[in-house]
Design a protein around this motif. Structure first.
Motif, PDB file in Angstrom:
ATOM      1  N   SER A 274       0.821  -1.212   0.000  1.00  0.00           N
ATOM      2  CA  SER A 274       0.000   0.000   0.000  1.00  0.00           C
ATOM      3  C   SER A 274       0.854   1.261   0.000  1.00  0.00           C
ATOM      4  O   SER A 274       2.035   1.237   0.346  1.00  0.00           O
ATOM      5  CB  SER A 274      -0.895  -0.003   1.253  1.00  0.00           C
ATOM      6  N   ALA A 275       0.228   2.378  -0.388  1.00  0.00           N
ATOM      7  CA  ALA A 275       0.866   3.685  -0.206  1.00  0.00           C
ATOM      8  C   ALA A 275       0.845   4.089   1.269  1.00  0.00           C
ATOM      9  O   ALA A 275       1.645   4.924   1.702  1.00  0.00           O
ATOM     10  CB  ALA A 275       0.154   4.743  -1.047  1.00  0.00           C
ATOM     11  N   ARG A 276      -0.049   3.501   2.030  1.00  0.00           N
ATOM     12  CA  ARG A 276      -0.123   3.835   3.452  1.00  0.00           C
ATOM     13  C   ARG A 276       1.138   3.358   4.182  1.00  0.00           C
ATOM     14  O   ARG A 276       1.674   2.289   3.866  1.00  0.00           O
ATOM     15  CB  ARG A 276      -1.318   3.133   4.107  1.00  0.00           C
TER      16      ARG A 276
ATOM     17  N   GLY B  58       4.016   2.601   2.354  1.00  0.00           N
ATOM     18  CA  GLY B  58       4.669   3.791   1.832  1.00  0.00           C
ATOM     19  C   GLY B  58       5.229   3.590   0.441  1.00  0.00           C
ATOM     20  O   GLY B  58       6.275   4.133   0.089  1.00  0.00           O
ATOM     21  N   ASN B  59       4.505   2.792  -0.376  1.00  0.00           N
ATOM     22  CA  ASN B  59       4.957   2.475  -1.741  1.00  0.00           C
ATOM     23  C   ASN B  59       6.342   1.839  -1.769  1.00  0.00           C
ATOM     24  O   ASN B  59       7.079   1.974  -2.743  1.00  0.00           O
ATOM     25  CB  ASN B  59       4.942   3.728  -2.627  1.00  0.00           C
ATOM     26  N   GLY B  60       6.706   1.147  -0.678  1.00  0.00           N
ATOM     27  CA  GLY B  60       7.975   0.439  -0.647  1.00  0.00           C
ATOM     28  C   GLY B  60       8.967   0.963   0.367  1.00  0.00           C
ATOM     29  O   GLY B  60       9.988   0.328   0.623  1.00  0.00           O
ATOM     30  N   ALA B  61       8.689   2.110   0.980  1.00  0.00           N
ATOM     31  CA  ALA B  61       9.606   2.669   1.975  1.00  0.00           C
ATOM     32  C   ALA B  61       9.561   1.895   3.292  1.00  0.00           C
ATOM     33  O   ALA B  61      10.521   1.929   4.073  1.00  0.00           O
ATOM     34  CB  ALA B  61       9.285   4.142   2.233  1.00  0.00           C
ATOM     35  N   TYR B  62       8.452   1.204   3.534  1.00  0.00           N
ATOM     36  CA  TYR B  62       8.294   0.417   4.751  1.00  0.00           C
ATOM     37  C   TYR B  62       8.080  -1.052   4.376  1.00  0.00           C
ATOM     38  O   TYR B  62       7.379  -1.361   3.403  1.00  0.00           O
ATOM     39  CB  TYR B  62       7.059   0.840   5.546  1.00  0.00           C
ATOM     40  N   THR B  63       8.644  -1.938   5.168  1.00  0.00           N
ATOM     41  CA  THR B  63       8.294  -3.353   5.065  1.00  0.00           C
ATOM     42  C   THR B  63       8.093  -3.902   6.469  1.00  0.00           C
ATOM     43  O   THR B  63       8.753  -3.457   7.423  1.00  0.00           O
ATOM     44  CB  THR B  63       9.389  -4.180   4.349  1.00  0.00           C
ATOM     45  N   SER B  64       7.169  -4.826   6.580  1.00  0.00           N
ATOM     46  CA  SER B  64       6.935  -5.492   7.860  1.00  0.00           C
ATOM     47  C   SER B  64       6.922  -6.988   7.613  1.00  0.00           C
ATOM     48  O   SER B  64       6.138  -7.485   6.807  1.00  0.00           O
ATOM     49  CB  SER B  64       5.597  -5.044   8.459  1.00  0.00           C
ATOM     50  N   ASN B  65       7.831  -7.665   8.273  1.00  0.00           N
ATOM     51  CA  ASN B  65       7.950  -9.114   8.121  1.00  0.00           C
ATOM     52  C   ASN B  65       7.505  -9.765   9.423  1.00  0.00           C
ATOM     53  O   ASN B  65       8.274  -9.876  10.370  1.00  0.00           O
ATOM     54  CB  ASN B  65       9.401  -9.490   7.796  1.00  0.00           C
TER      55      ASN B  65
END
Length: 249
Positions: free
Chosen positions: A40-42, A63-70
């Motif tokens: 998401s962009a969120r 954030g369109n790729g700025a954040y990742t959660s694993n």
């Protein structure tokens, strides 16, 4: 197989909830032993409240790729200090309204009636002064004049235009949803999306679905009306399984 879903306008149409029929289709993917990933962009902060609790611990791209959660571990990519100084100066000199997202907190000066503001999870984050944010990952500018867009184009940033909202989304250079998926070790996937920030998903997916009518549809394998999303999810799941790992819909 990995099934990747954008959120707003793809599986969430009111900014708050996902229809029960779509949730059931997502759960069906999980039951069949496949992965569900949300992109998401969120930021992760605003992505989590939309998801049913059983799906909140899935792999997430925000954030369109700025954040990742694993599975709950969040990583971020943020603007470097020298670039951040230039962006803040640009905002202040032009008296722009904005939403700036850090690793968790945010700074917002736009209209409180704007859909983006309504989607901020204000129960877990604070609206702070822009210069007090650390690790700024994403900057949305509302109604920026062309001179600002021209100046931004000379900086090492990614710019996504949201024409329907007259806003632009700025992230560190090289950041997009596919980069986020790669950070999560996801290479092959089926994608559902609906907007310009999903073009990279469509271009890299084994099969892609555009929800609704948007010019990004030209990059997708097929399109579907929003009321038929759950049916399309189940259909693609069946087709993939029937072809025994050879996906050629």
């Amino acid at each position: 197989m990995n099934f990747v879903f954008d959120i707003d306008g793809t599986i969430c149409f009111d900014g708050k909830t996902i229809d029960s029929s779509i949730v059931q289709a997502l759960e069906e993917i999980k039951r069949e032993g496949h992965e569900v990933i949300f992109a998401s962009a969120r930021p992760i902060r605003d992505l989590l409240p939309v998801l049913p609790k059983p799906l909140q611990q899935e792999k997430l791209v925000g954030g369109n790729g700025a954040y990742t959660s694993n599975y709950g571990k969040i990583d971020v990519i943020h603007f470097q200090d020298s670039l951040l100084t230039k962006l803040i100066t640009l905002v202040e000199d032009n008296q722009l309204t904005y939403l700036a997202d850090s690793d968790w907190d945010y700074a917002f000066t736009g209209e409180m009636t704007h859909p983006i503001y309504k989607n901020i999870d204000q129960t877990s984050a604070q609206n702070r002064e822009l210069r007090s944010l650390h690790k700024l990952c994403k900057l949305v500018l509302f109604q920026p004049p062309q001179r600002v867009i021209d100046e931004l184009s000379t900086l090492p940033v990614n710019i996504t235009h949201y024409k329907g909202e007259n806003a632009i989304d700025i992230s560190p250079v090289g950041i997009n949803k596919v980069r986020g998926l790669h950070h999560l070790q996801i290479q092959e996937f089926i994608a559902f999306g609906n907007d310009s920030n999903d073009q990279c998903l469509f271009e890299n997916a084994l099969h892609s679905v555009c929800v609704g009518e948007h010019e990004v549809e030209q990059y997708a394998s097929t399109s579907v009306r929003k009321e038929n999303v759950s049916t399309m999810i189940s259909s693609l799941l069946r087709k993939y399984e029937n072809q025994e790992n050879t996906f050629n819909v």
